[in-house]
Write a protein that holds these residues in place. Structure first.
Motif, PDB file in Angstrom:
ATOM      1  N   VAL A 271       0.856  -1.181   0.000  1.00 33.03           N
ATOM      2  CA  VAL A 271       0.000   0.000   0.000  1.00 33.03           C
ATOM      3  C   VAL A 271       0.895   1.235   0.000  1.00 33.03           C
ATOM      4  CG1 VAL A 271      -0.198   0.027   2.535  1.00 33.03           C
ATOM      5  CG2 VAL A 271      -1.922   1.210   1.135  1.00 33.03           C
ATOM      6  N   SER A 272       0.513   2.214  -0.819  1.00 34.85           N
ATOM      7  CA  SER A 272       1.296   3.441  -0.969  1.00 34.85           C
ATOM      8  C   SER A 272       0.443   4.660  -0.677  1.00 34.85           C
ATOM      9  CB  SER A 272       1.838   3.541  -2.405  1.00 34.85           C
ATOM     10  OG  SER A 272       2.445   4.803  -2.633  1.00 34.85           O
ATOM     11  N   GLY A 273       1.092   5.725  -0.255  1.00 34.16           N
ATOM     12  CA  GLY A 273       0.438   7.017  -0.185  1.00 34.16           C
ATOM     13  C   GLY A 273       0.075   7.494  -1.577  1.00 34.16           C
TER      14      GLY A 273
ATOM     15  N   TYR B  69      -9.386   3.721   0.217  1.00 31.54           N
ATOM     16  CA  TYR B  69      -8.377   2.690  -0.067  1.00 31.54           C
ATOM     17  C   TYR B  69      -8.828   1.951  -1.322  1.00 31.54           C
ATOM     18  CZ  TYR B  69      -5.351  -1.386   1.120  1.00 31.54           C
ATOM     19  OH  TYR B  69      -4.397  -2.370   1.129  1.00 31.54           O
ATOM     20  N   PHE B  70      -7.908   1.695  -2.248  1.00 27.53           N
ATOM     21  CA  PHE B  70      -8.304   0.908  -3.416  1.00 27.53           C
ATOM     22  C   PHE B  70      -7.118   0.118  -3.958  1.00 27.53           C
ATOM     23  CE2 PHE B  70      -7.122   5.075  -5.168  1.00 27.53           C
ATOM     24  CZ  PHE B  70      -6.277   4.735  -6.215  1.00 27.53           C
ATOM     25  N   ALA B  71      -7.429  -1.006  -4.582  1.00 26.90           N
ATOM     26  CA  ALA B  71      -6.431  -1.837  -5.257  1.00 26.90           C
ATOM     27  C   ALA B  71      -6.426  -1.499  -6.740  1.00 26.90           C
ATOM     28  CB  ALA B  71      -6.757  -3.312  -5.053  1.00 26.90           C
ATOM     29  N   TYR B  72      -5.286  -1.700  -7.386  1.00 24.37           N
ATOM     30  CA  TYR B  72      -5.211  -1.450  -8.826  1.00 24.37           C
ATOM     31  C   TYR B  72      -4.212  -2.419  -9.455  1.00 24.37           C
ATOM     32  CZ  TYR B  72      -0.824   1.191  -8.115  1.00 24.37           C
ATOM     33  OH  TYR B  72       0.455   1.572  -7.791  1.00 24.37           O
ATOM     34  N   ALA B  73      -3.920  -2.225 -10.743  1.00 22.39           N
ATOM     35  CA  ALA B  73      -3.050  -3.139 -11.498  1.00 22.39           C
ATOM     36  C   ALA B  73      -3.554  -4.573 -11.371  1.00 22.39           C
ATOM     37  CB  ALA B  73      -1.602  -3.027 -11.036  1.00 22.39           C
ATOM     38  N   LEU B  74      -4.864  -4.739 -11.548  1.00 20.80           N
ATOM     39  CA  LEU B  74      -5.504  -6.022 -11.288  1.00 20.80           C
ATOM     40  C   LEU B  74      -5.241  -7.056 -12.384  1.00 20.80           C
ATOM     41  CD1 LEU B  74      -8.889  -4.655  -9.887  1.00 20.80           C
ATOM     42  CD2 LEU B  74      -6.831  -5.331  -8.634  1.00 20.80           C
ATOM     43  N   THR B  75      -4.651  -6.626 -13.504  1.00 16.53           N
ATOM     44  CA  THR B  75      -4.268  -7.585 -14.544  1.00 16.53           C
ATOM     45  C   THR B  75      -2.847  -8.125 -14.317  1.00 16.53           C
ATOM     46  OG1 THR B  75      -3.471  -5.793 -15.982  1.00 16.53           O
ATOM     47  CG2 THR B  75      -5.771  -6.501 -16.258  1.00 16.53           C
ATOM     48  N   LEU B  76      -2.257  -7.773 -13.181  1.00 14.52           N
ATOM     49  CA  LEU B  76      -0.950  -8.306 -12.765  1.00 14.52           C
ATOM     50  C   LEU B  76       0.170  -7.933 -13.727  1.00 14.52           C
ATOM     51  CD1 LEU B  76      -2.086 -11.856 -11.550  1.00 14.52           C
ATOM     52  CD2 LEU B  76      -2.057  -9.695 -10.292  1.00 14.52           C
ATOM     53  N   LYS B  77       0.090  -6.701 -14.245  1.00 12.27           N
ATOM     54  CA  LYS B  77       1.129  -6.228 -15.171  1.00 12.27           C
ATOM     55  C   LYS B  77       1.737  -4.922 -14.690  1.00 12.27           C
ATOM     56  CE  LYS B  77      -1.076  -8.348 -19.216  1.00 12.27           C
ATOM     57  NZ  LYS B  77      -1.701  -8.079 -20.557  1.00 12.27           N
ATOM     58  N   HIS B  78       1.890  -4.757 -13.384  1.00  6.78           N
ATOM     59  CA  HIS B  78       2.444  -3.506 -12.867  1.00  6.78           C
ATOM     60  C   HIS B  78       3.855  -3.303 -13.406  1.00  6.78           C
ATOM     61  CE1 HIS B  78       3.889  -0.460 -10.040  1.00  6.78           C
ATOM     62  NE2 HIS B  78       2.617  -0.195  -9.785  1.00  6.78           N
ATOM     63  N   LYS B  79       4.190  -2.054 -13.682  1.00  6.08           N
ATOM     64  CA  LYS B  79       5.466  -1.743 -14.332  1.00  6.08           C
ATOM     65  C   LYS B  79       6.684  -2.045 -13.464  1.00  6.08           C
ATOM     66  CE  LYS B  79       5.321   3.166 -12.984  1.00  6.08           C
ATOM     67  NZ  LYS B  79       5.329   4.555 -13.505  1.00  6.08           N
ATOM     68  N   HIS B  80       6.510  -2.260 -12.165  1.00  9.89           N
ATOM     69  CA  HIS B  80       7.649  -2.567 -11.305  1.00  9.89           C
ATOM     70  C   HIS B  80       8.018  -4.049 -11.284  1.00  9.89           C
ATOM     71  CE1 HIS B  80       7.090   1.280  -8.626  1.00  9.89           C
ATOM     72  NE2 HIS B  80       7.356   1.551  -9.885  1.00  9.89           N
ATOM     73  N   VAL B  81       7.160  -4.900 -11.818  1.00 10.80           N
ATOM     74  CA  VAL B  81       7.420  -6.347 -11.750  1.00 10.80           C
ATOM     75  C   VAL B  81       8.730  -6.750 -12.431  1.00 10.80           C
ATOM     76  CG1 VAL B  81       6.583  -8.612 -12.512  1.00 10.80           C
ATOM     77  CG2 VAL B  81       5.028  -7.022 -11.372  1.00 10.80           C
ATOM     78  N   PRO B  82       9.041  -6.260 -13.641  1.00 10.28           N
ATOM     79  CA  PRO B  82      10.293  -6.697 -14.273  1.00 10.28           C
ATOM     80  C   PRO B  82      11.539  -6.388 -13.452  1.00 10.28           C
ATOM     81  CG  PRO B  82       8.853  -5.693 -15.909  1.00 10.28           C
ATOM     82  CD  PRO B  82       8.230  -5.434 -14.570  1.00 10.28           C
ATOM     83  N   GLU B  83      11.600  -5.213 -12.842  1.00 14.97           N
ATOM     84  CA  GLU B  83      12.800  -4.893 -12.070  1.00 14.97           C
ATOM     85  C   GLU B  83      12.848  -5.673 -10.761  1.00 14.97           C
ATOM     86  OE1 GLU B  83      12.852  -0.850  -9.989  1.00 14.97           O
ATOM     87  OE2 GLU B  83      11.116  -0.595 -11.317  1.00 14.97           O
TER      88      GLU B  83
END
Length: 308
Positions: A145-147, A172-186
């Motif tokens: 969870v982020s600010g 409060y909300f969740a996002y990137a629900l398709t599991l393709k957040h841009k931080h995953v590769p790094e």
């Protein structure tokens, strides 16, 4: 000799925070474009080529363009975008992540600044893969969870101005629900994993702060216990003052961890939480999404690069 530093994108959230941190420093010459000149490509190119170090606070394509505009000038770069975080020829700007990483940053031509979720996740995962405690094919899940400042100026306005048509009322909300957040590769590359981690990011109604949680089953690890995990962290982060590993007895005394506890700082805390029988571990990283998770890390990398 005083080095010149240019923040390309200084009027965005990350750029503004970097500029605030650098304001008043006498060891650098801070180059700047006025708000109305930021789209003047001729002036921007001149700044990029004149700077000893340019910090890019831009969308990915604009960051790649900036590097191309300065080609042949000798300008060194710190890129806060996602564009170069797994790119060849770029040093990853997380000094505490690997033995010798600090020295690589000091001498680097180009440094990629880590993402905020990535900083917390890699801080928890990399010591364990290096120590052989976490198999590289472990199916890692990351809950975070982020600010809301991590979403940039638009999300800040949506959270803070209830009169907007697109105002966000949710606490409060969740996002990137398709599991393709841009931080995953790094996260995958810099943690030494073979499988893509499942990252579930969330945003809370608080401006700055972040918690990153990684749950683990010790029976699926290589002889790991709470003690060996803590010892791996303590050894990995020994001798520096940016990442604090919280003692297990202090963690046991906690009722909760506040996601805003590190807001306004450029440091990070790591916790090893566990069931009484040690069969399940919950690793927690606490940081400021705009501090060690963005602008603070960029200034840390700048200070290292200024050493040569």
């Amino acid at each position: 000799m005083t080095k010149s530093v240019f923040i390309d994108g200084e009027h965005g959230t990350t750029g503004l925070q970097i500029a605030e941190r650098l304001a008043g420093r006498t060891d650098i010459n801070l180059l700047s474009l006025a708000m109305e000149e930021r789209r003047d490509n001729e002036k921007r190119t001149a700044m990029l080529r004149d700077a000893d170090i340019a910090i890019l606070c831009l969308p990915d394509d604009a960051a790649r363009e900036a590097v191309a505009l300065a080609e042949g000038s000798g300008t060194r770069f710190i890129d806060a975008s996602t564009a170069h975080r797994v790119a060849d020829g770029w040093v990853y700007g997380f000094a505490e992540s690997e033995p010798g990483q600090r020295e690589k940053i000091i001498h680097a031509q180009n440094v990629s600044n880590p993402g905020c979720y990535s900083t917390g996740a890699i801080a928890l995962l990399r010591p364990l893969t290096l120590a052989g405690l976490l198999p590289d094919d472990y199916p890692v899940t990351i809950n975070a969870v982020s600010g809301y400042t991590g979403g940039g100026k638009q999300m800040i306005a949506q959270m803070e101005d209830a009169a907007r048509e697109d105002a966000i009322a949710s606490p409060y909300f969740a996002y990137a629900l398709t599991l393709k957040h841009k931080h995953v590769p790094e996260i995958k590359a810099r943690s030494g994993l073979k499988l893509d981690p499942i990252l579930t990011p969330n945003v809370g109604r608080f401006a700055q702060g972040m918690l990153v949680n990684i749950p683990l089953h010790t029976q699926a690890m290589n002889g790991a216990t709470r003690e060996t995990i803590y010892n791996a962290f303590a050894s990995h982060y020994a001798g520096q003052d940016i990442v604090e590993v919280v003692a297990n007895d202090a963690t046991d005394a906690l009722v909760r961890i506040d996601p805003t506890e590190m807001a306004g700082t450029d440091r990070m805390k790591l916790y090893v939480c566990a069931r009484d029988d040690g069969s399940q571990i919950n690793l927690v990283a606490s940081l400021d999404n705009l501090g060690k998770g963005a602008s603070g890390a960029a200034v840390q990398n700048l200070d290292l690069m200024l050493m040569v």
